[in-house]
Write a protein that holds these residues in place. Structure first.
Motif, short mmCIF file in Angstrom:
data_model
loop_
_atom_site.label_atom_id
_atom_site.label_comp_id
_atom_site.label_asym_id
_atom_site.label_seq_id
_atom_site.Cartn_x
_atom_site.Cartn_y
_atom_site.Cartn_z
N ILE A 29 0.85 -1.19 0.00
CA ILE A 29 0.00 0.00 0.00
C ILE A 29 0.89 1.24 0.00
O ILE A 29 1.72 1.41 0.89
CB ILE A 29 -0.93 0.03 1.23
N VAL A 30 0.71 2.10 -0.99
CA VAL A 30 1.54 3.31 -1.09
C VAL A 30 0.82 4.56 -0.63
O VAL A 30 1.41 5.64 -0.55
CB VAL A 30 2.05 3.51 -2.53
N GLY A 31 -0.46 4.43 -0.29
CA GLY A 31 -1.19 5.60 0.20
C GLY A 31 -2.64 5.28 0.48
O GLY A 31 -3.19 4.31 -0.06
N MET A 32 -3.24 6.09 1.36
CA MET A 32 -4.67 5.97 1.66
C MET A 32 -5.30 7.35 1.59
O MET A 32 -4.79 8.30 2.18
CB MET A 32 -4.88 5.36 3.05
N ALA A 33 -6.41 7.46 0.87
CA ALA A 33 -7.10 8.74 0.71
C ALA A 33 -8.50 8.64 1.28
O ALA A 33 -9.19 7.64 1.08
CB ALA A 33 -7.15 9.12 -0.76
N LYS A 34 -8.93 9.70 1.97
CA LYS A 34 -10.27 9.69 2.55
C LYS A 34 -11.30 10.40 1.68
O LYS A 34 -12.49 10.44 2.02
CB LYS A 34 -10.25 10.32 3.94
N ASN A 35 -10.84 10.98 0.57
CA ASN A 35 -11.77 11.60 -0.38
C ASN A 35 -11.12 11.62 -1.76
O ASN A 35 -9.93 11.31 -1.92
CB ASN A 35 -12.17 13.01 0.07
N GLY A 36 -11.90 12.02 -2.75
CA GLY A 36 -11.40 12.01 -4.10
C GLY A 36 -10.25 12.97 -4.37
O GLY A 36 -9.34 12.67 -5.14
N ARG A 37 -10.30 14.12 -3.72
CA ARG A 37 -9.23 15.10 -3.92
C ARG A 37 -7.90 14.54 -3.45
O ARG A 37 -6.88 14.66 -4.14
CB ARG A 37 -9.55 16.39 -3.17
N GLU A 38 -7.90 13.92 -2.27
CA GLU A 38 -6.68 13.31 -1.76
C GLU A 38 -6.20 12.18 -2.68
O GLU A 38 -4.99 12.00 -2.88
CB GLU A 38 -6.89 12.76 -0.35
N ALA A 39 -7.14 11.42 -3.22
CA ALA A 39 -6.78 10.31 -4.10
C ALA A 39 -6.03 10.82 -5.33
O ALA A 39 -5.00 10.26 -5.72
CB ALA A 39 -8.03 9.55 -4.54
N ILE A 40 -6.52 11.90 -5.91
CA ILE A 40 -5.88 12.46 -7.11
C ILE A 40 -4.48 12.97 -6.77
O ILE A 40 -3.52 12.76 -7.53
CB ILE A 40 -6.75 13.59 -7.69
N MET A 57 -17.57 9.16 -2.75
CA MET A 57 -16.69 9.85 -1.80
C MET A 57 -16.97 11.34 -1.82
O MET A 57 -17.45 11.88 -2.82
CB MET A 57 -15.21 9.61 -2.19
N PRO A 58 -16.65 12.04 -0.72
CA PRO A 58 -16.85 13.50 -0.69
C PRO A 58 -15.81 14.22 -1.55
O PRO A 58 -14.78 13.67 -1.91
CB PRO A 58 -16.68 13.83 0.79
N GLU A 59 -16.12 15.47 -1.85
CA GLU A 59 -15.27 16.40 -2.60
C GLU A 59 -15.17 16.03 -4.08
O GLU A 59 -15.55 16.80 -4.95
CB GLU A 59 -13.88 16.55 -1.96
N VAL A 60 -14.64 14.83 -4.38
CA VAL A 60 -14.63 14.33 -5.76
C VAL A 60 -15.04 12.86 -5.68
O VAL A 60 -14.39 12.08 -4.99
CB VAL A 60 -13.23 14.45 -6.40
#
Length: 225
Positions: A29-40, A57-60
């Motif tokens: 696992i290289v990262g965890m995002a709690k919303n779409g913006r963080e994922a991008i 997901m919120p935001e995006v």
């Protein structure tokens, strides 16, 4: 090592998925995002091989995330996590290039195998909703999304390639196609790669839509008539 990014607004799900996937010897696992913006943002910095993404997901949301990620990084694979009532979301995510989708609550084996399969170039559709996949492909084919293939591009397709196109259009997985045609999964993957190259199509979803639009998916053999 397969690099995976998790995107889900529920912390418990993120942590659970992270624990399961990190336990695999070939996945990290290289990262965890709690919303779409963080994922991008994490996709840009971490360059994962696979994004395992919640559709809502919120935001995006996951659909827009898929569109943005596949536009900027076409080689990154996206697997959508969904529930039974997310048909419209999944429909649009597939349009934008998602490699498939899984139902939340999927088994550990199916989850880890899905990650490996999309990296190999396959696509994932949960067995419980395979019939929905065919319905989605049909809706895409009847909509304003037209997949253009020149007739000359089909001339070099082999008999087995036509058969595989037919089964892809019917929503079958590589494993199911292999069983139906008495081939190995590796051979099916090789055929799919050849088919996409010959037809100049981006991915399996485009192939499925084209198969439905042209009627290949409904033919007894699958080849031209």
């Amino acid at each position: 090592m397969i690099k995976v990014l998790l995107a889900d607004d529920q912390e418990l799900i993120r942590e659970s998925l992270g624990f399961v996937l990190n336990a695999q010897s070939d996945i990290t696992i290289v990262g965890m995002a709690k919303n779409g913006r963080e994922a991008i943002e994490l996709v840009r910095s971490e360059k994962p091989d696979v994004v395992l993404m919640d559709i809502r997901m919120p935001e995006v949301d996951g659909v827009e995330c898929t569109r943005l990620i596949k536009s900027a990084h076409p080689n990154i694979k996206v697997i959508v996590l969904t529930t039974f009532d997310d048909d419209e979301y999944v429909f649009n995510a597939l349009r934008f290039g998602a490699s498939g989708y899984l139902l939340k609550g999927v088994s550990v084996a199916d989850l880890t195998n899905a990650v490996r399969e999309v990296v190999r170039g396959g696509s994932i559709i949960a067995p419980d909703v395979a019939s929905k996949a065919l319905q989605m492909f049909a809706r895409m084919a009847k909509g304003n999304l037209t997949i253009g293939v020149d007739e000359k591009q089909t001339e070099d397709l082999q008999d087995n390639e036509w058969r595989i196109i037919r089964e892809v259009g019917a929503g079958l997985s590589n494993k199911e196609i292999a069983a139906a045609l008495c081939l190995s999964e590796g051979t099916v993957r090789n055929y799919l790669s050849s088919i996409l190259s010959k037809l100049d199509l981006r991915d399996r979803t485009q192939l499925a839509i084209w198969a439905v639009q042209t009627g290949v998916a409904g033919r007894p053999f699958g080849g031209p008539q």
